[in-house]
Design a protein around this motif. Structure first.
Motif, mmCIF file in Angstrom:
data_model
loop_
_atom_site.group_PDB
_atom_site.id
_atom_site.type_symbol
_atom_site.label_atom_id
_atom_site.label_comp_id
_atom_site.label_asym_id
_atom_site.label_seq_id
_atom_site.Cartn_x
_atom_site.Cartn_y
_atom_site.Cartn_z
ATOM 1 N N PHE A 153 0.825 -1.211 0.000
ATOM 2 C CA PHE A 153 0.000 0.000 0.000
ATOM 3 C C PHE A 153 0.857 1.258 0.000
ATOM 4 N N GLU A 154 2.186 1.076 0.041
ATOM 5 C CA GLU A 154 3.100 2.217 0.040
ATOM 6 C C GLU A 154 4.431 1.775 -0.555
ATOM 7 N N LYS A 155 5.228 2.745 -0.970
ATOM 8 C CA LYS A 155 6.576 2.444 -1.425
ATOM 9 C C LYS A 155 7.411 1.978 -0.237
ATOM 10 N N ILE A 156 8.308 1.032 -0.500
ATOM 11 C CA ILE A 156 9.180 0.496 0.540
ATOM 12 C C ILE A 156 10.617 0.613 0.054
ATOM 13 N N SER A 157 11.453 1.245 0.835
ATOM 14 C CA SER A 157 12.840 1.460 0.415
ATOM 15 C C SER A 157 13.547 0.137 0.137
ATOM 16 N N ASP A 158 14.329 0.132 -0.914
ATOM 17 C CA ASP A 158 15.137 -1.016 -1.343
ATOM 18 C C ASP A 158 14.327 -2.150 -1.970
ATOM 19 N N LEU A 159 13.025 -1.940 -2.135
ATOM 20 C CA LEU A 159 12.198 -2.983 -2.751
ATOM 21 C C LEU A 159 11.404 -2.388 -3.912
ATOM 22 N N ASP A 160 11.278 -3.150 -4.986
ATOM 23 C CA ASP A 160 10.529 -2.715 -6.162
ATOM 24 C C ASP A 160 9.092 -3.220 -6.031
ATOM 25 N N VAL A 161 8.249 -2.432 -5.346
ATOM 26 C CA VAL A 161 6.862 -2.845 -5.096
ATOM 27 C C VAL A 161 5.905 -2.028 -5.954
ATOM 28 N N GLU A 162 4.813 -2.662 -6.324
ATOM 29 C CA GLU A 162 3.716 -1.964 -6.997
ATOM 30 C C GLU A 162 2.736 -1.500 -5.930
ATOM 31 N N VAL A 163 2.463 -0.202 -5.878
ATOM 32 C CA VAL A 163 1.544 0.343 -4.885
ATOM 33 C C VAL A 163 0.109 0.153 -5.366
ATOM 34 N N VAL A 164 -0.698 -0.500 -4.531
ATOM 35 C CA VAL A 164 -2.087 -0.814 -4.888
ATOM 36 C C VAL A 164 -3.027 -0.256 -3.832
ATOM 37 N N SER A 165 -4.312 -0.295 -4.121
ATOM 38 C CA SER A 165 -5.331 0.268 -3.241
ATOM 39 C C SER A 165 -5.829 -0.766 -2.234
ATOM 40 N N VAL A 166 -5.649 -0.487 -0.942
ATOM 41 C CA VAL A 166 -6.168 -1.408 0.069
ATOM 42 C C VAL A 166 -7.694 -1.362 0.123
ATOM 43 N N ALA A 167 -8.288 -0.222 -0.218
ATOM 44 C CA ALA A 167 -9.745 -0.117 -0.207
ATOM 45 C C ALA A 167 -10.359 -0.972 -1.318
ATOM 46 N N ASP A 168 -9.785 -0.897 -2.523
ATOM 47 C CA ASP A 168 -10.280 -1.731 -3.622
ATOM 48 C C ASP A 168 -10.055 -3.213 -3.315
ATOM 49 N N GLY A 169 -8.884 -3.517 -2.749
ATOM 50 C CA GLY A 169 -8.596 -4.907 -2.413
ATOM 51 C C GLY A 169 -9.511 -5.439 -1.339
ATOM 52 N N LEU A 170 -9.854 -4.600 -0.373
ATOM 53 C CA LEU A 170 -10.776 -4.998 0.687
ATOM 54 C C LEU A 170 -12.133 -5.383 0.111
ATOM 55 N N LYS A 171 -12.652 -4.562 -0.782
ATOM 56 C CA LYS A 171 -13.951 -4.856 -1.390
ATOM 57 C C LYS A 171 -13.922 -6.195 -2.135
ATOM 58 N N ARG A 172 -12.883 -6.404 -2.928
ATOM 59 C CA ARG A 172 -12.792 -7.636 -3.709
ATOM 60 C C ARG A 172 -12.647 -8.856 -2.808
ATOM 61 N N ALA A 173 -11.843 -8.719 -1.758
ATOM 62 C CA ALA A 173 -11.637 -9.840 -0.843
ATOM 63 C C ALA A 173 -12.914 -10.184 -0.089
ATOM 64 N N VAL A 174 -13.598 -9.173 0.402
ATOM 65 C CA VAL A 174 -14.840 -9.405 1.143
ATOM 66 C C VAL A 174 -15.869 -10.105 0.265
ATOM 67 N N GLU A 175 -16.017 -9.636 -0.954
ATOM 68 C CA GLU A 175 -17.059 -10.197 -1.807
ATOM 69 C C GLU A 175 -16.703 -11.600 -2.299
ATOM 70 N N ARG A 176 -15.417 -11.883 -2.445
ATOM 71 C CA ARG A 176 -15.020 -13.224 -2.856
ATOM 72 C C ARG A 176 -15.132 -14.223 -1.700
ATOM 73 N N GLN A 177 -14.886 -13.750 -0.481
ATOM 74 C CA GLN A 177 -14.856 -14.649 0.671
ATOM 75 C C GLN A 177 -16.113 -14.579 1.532
ATOM 76 N N SER A 178 -17.152 -13.939 1.054
ATOM 77 C CA SER A 178 -18.343 -13.679 1.863
ATOM 78 C C SER A 178 -18.974 -14.939 2.446
ATOM 79 N N ASP A 179 -18.836 -16.059 1.759
ATOM 80 C CA ASP A 179 -19.447 -17.289 2.258
ATOM 81 C C ASP A 179 -18.715 -17.859 3.473
ATOM 82 N N MET A 180 -17.604 -17.219 3.871
ATOM 83 C CA MET A 180 -16.854 -17.676 5.031
ATOM 84 C C MET A 180 -17.230 -16.912 6.306
#
Length: 202
Positions: A153-180
């Protein structure tokens, strides 16, 4: 599918309400250490502005870690209380899910900066866990980057990370795992990958 989800595990504060396919989102990228004073205010704001009765919610969801020990406890306690008050089931989502679910295919390593040259990580292959949640040195993350795409969710020194949205990921995770979602609130426990600094100092 109607749900309320919160994330208080990191610097950010996320409150997501989904009712009849319409989403209301509050996102503060830098809530810092103010989760305890902000969380219920933001939940109430979203409920009020959306004109939603929480009795119509199907389940509540909470991000259980990894992340800030205090933030995790605040989120878990808040959602458990709401589940108990409204007689609703609860869904447990990890911080790694909120990152990895932004990329639904391929090898993805969710990375959270744990400071002091270390990270919390968990790997996914096509959204199935392929590397267990771990507390590792950055050197290990660099080795894993040969196999996995790194996301955070943020840049990390010394690592080549892709910054993504935790809010978008939360929605997708909740809806995929809702039956749990479960009525057994004892199953909703914090994900602590290592001991707190206080415990380590004992």
């Amino acid at each position: 599918m109607n749900y309320l989800a919160i994330d208080t595990c990191g610097r950010n504060l996320t409150v997501l309400l989904s009712k009849d396919g319409k989403d209301s989102l509050y996102f503060d990228p830098d809530c810092g250490v103010n989760h305890s004073t902000q969380i219920m205010c933001r939940v109430e704001d979203i409920i009020s502005s959306s004109n939603v009765d929480l009795n119509d919610i199907d389940f509540f969801a909470v991000v259980v870690g990894a992340g800030s020990f205090t933030g995790i406890r605040i989120g878990v306690a808040t959602i458990k209380a709401m589940c108990f008050a409204y007689g609703k089931p609860c869904l447990s989502i990890t911080s790694f899910d909120t990152l990895a679910y932004n990329k639904p295919s391929g090898n993805v390593l969710a990375v959270i900066d744990a400071k002091h040259g270390s990270c919390y990580v968990s790997g996914y292959t096509d959204l199935e866990n392929s590397y267990p949640p771990s507390f590792v040195d950055k050197s290990v993350v660099k080795d894993l980057s040969k196999t996995y795409t790194l996301v955070s969710f943020e840049k990390i020194s010394d690592l080549d990370v892709e910054v993504v949205s935790v809010a978008d990921g939360l929605k997708r995770a909740v809806e995929r795992q809702s039956d749990m979602a479960t009525f057994n609130l004892d199953e909703i426990v914090p994900l602590y990958i290592r001991k707190s600094q206080a415990e380590e100092g004992r």
